[in-house]
Design a protein around this motif. Structure first.
Motif, mmCIF file in Angstrom:
data_model
loop_
_atom_site.group_PDB
_atom_site.id
_atom_site.type_symbol
_atom_site.label_atom_id
_atom_site.label_comp_id
_atom_site.label_asym_id
_atom_site.label_seq_id
_atom_site.Cartn_x
_atom_site.Cartn_y
_atom_site.Cartn_z
ATOM 1 N N GLN A 1 0.827 -1.216 0.000
ATOM 2 C CA GLN A 1 0.000 0.000 0.000
ATOM 3 C C GLN A 1 0.860 1.263 0.000
ATOM 4 O O GLN A 1 0.651 2.193 0.783
ATOM 5 C CB GLN A 1 -0.964 0.000 1.188
ATOM 6 N N LEU A 2 1.834 1.306 -0.931
ATOM 7 C CA LEU A 2 2.724 2.460 -1.065
ATOM 8 C C LEU A 2 2.641 3.013 -2.484
ATOM 9 O O LEU A 2 2.476 2.269 -3.445
ATOM 10 C CB LEU A 2 4.173 2.073 -0.757
ATOM 11 N N VAL A 3 2.763 4.320 -2.592
ATOM 12 C CA VAL A 3 2.758 5.003 -3.881
ATOM 13 C C VAL A 3 4.161 5.527 -4.145
ATOM 14 O O VAL A 3 4.751 6.190 -3.279
ATOM 15 C CB VAL A 3 1.751 6.170 -3.893
ATOM 16 N N TYR A 4 4.701 5.208 -5.310
ATOM 17 C CA TYR A 4 6.037 5.651 -5.707
ATOM 18 C C TYR A 4 5.882 6.718 -6.782
ATOM 19 O O TYR A 4 5.218 6.481 -7.791
ATOM 20 C CB TYR A 4 6.855 4.484 -6.253
ATOM 21 N N LEU A 5 6.501 7.864 -6.550
ATOM 22 C CA LEU A 5 6.488 8.961 -7.517
ATOM 23 C C LEU A 5 7.885 9.098 -8.094
ATOM 24 O O LEU A 5 8.833 9.421 -7.373
ATOM 25 C CB LEU A 5 6.068 10.267 -6.835
ATOM 26 N N ALA A 6 8.048 8.801 -9.378
ATOM 27 C CA ALA A 6 9.345 8.900 -10.057
ATOM 28 C C ALA A 6 9.394 10.207 -10.829
ATOM 29 O O ALA A 6 8.566 10.450 -11.710
ATOM 30 C CB ALA A 6 9.543 7.716 -11.002
ATOM 31 N N ALA A 7 10.363 11.050 -10.474
ATOM 32 C CA ALA A 7 10.544 12.340 -11.135
ATOM 33 C C ALA A 7 12.036 12.539 -11.372
ATOM 34 O O ALA A 7 12.806 12.707 -10.420
ATOM 35 C CB ALA A 7 9.976 13.474 -10.281
ATOM 36 N N GLY A 8 12.429 12.460 -12.628
ATOM 37 C CA GLY A 8 13.857 12.578 -12.942
ATOM 38 C C GLY A 8 14.616 11.392 -12.382
ATOM 39 O O GLY A 8 14.253 10.242 -12.609
ATOM 40 N N ASN A 9 15.651 11.677 -11.605
ATOM 41 C CA ASN A 9 16.452 10.593 -11.016
ATOM 42 C C ASN A 9 16.057 10.315 -9.565
ATOM 43 O O ASN A 9 16.789 9.660 -8.834
ATOM 44 C CB ASN A 9 17.944 10.920 -11.112
ATOM 45 N N GLU A 10 14.895 10.788 -9.169
ATOM 46 C CA GLU A 10 14.455 10.634 -7.781
ATOM 47 C C GLU A 10 13.149 9.854 -7.712
ATOM 48 O O GLU A 10 12.274 10.008 -8.568
ATOM 49 C CB GLU A 10 14.264 12.022 -7.168
#
Length: 130
Positions: free
Chosen positions: A92-101
């Motif tokens: 139940q986790l949301v991962y936000l990928a933005a650039g290299n982070e």
């Protein structure tokens, strides 16, 4: 940006327009599109479904949670960067990928952690073992 089943006969359709983003409901029998939600002036980068009627949205207004059942929208993090969203259903986790982070959030909105990589993150995958 995203199409999800609502039921056997309807689809949730998330649309990004220059004037703002919208949630539309598509009735597959009648081909009718209704407009249950619209946010003027905000852009939609990505959307992920976390339950039958709840979605997490990466927008120009930050990270938002939308609940179709009550029509409510609430900010998770107003300063979150726009990026791709991935949902770990098991944890139940949301991962936000933005650039290299990659920024990790609970579905309740708490920031769990941040990971920085040497290259741009293009996909987050989950490998579940028994």
């Amino acid at each position: 940006r995203g199409v999800y089943d609502r039921n056997f006969n309807e689809k949730f359709v998330w649309v990004d327009n220059p004037a703002g983003f919208e949630l539309r409901l598509l009735n597959l029998t009648t081909k009718f599109l209704s407009l249950p939600y619209q946010r003027i002036g905000a852009r939609l980068t990505d959307v992920v479904r976390i339950s039958d009627s709840t979605f997490i949205l990466s927008t120009s207004d930050g990270l938002l949670r939308y609940n179709y059942s009550n029509g409510g929208i609430s900010p998770i993090n107003n300063s979150a960067p726009q990026g791709q969203l991935f949902f770990d259903e098991f944890n139940q986790l949301v991962y936000l990928a933005a650039g290299n982070e990659v920024i990790i959030y609970s579905t309740g909105g708490s920031q769990i952690g941040t990971r920085t990589f040497s290259e741009e993150v293009v996909f987050v995958g989950f490998d579940y073992n028994r």
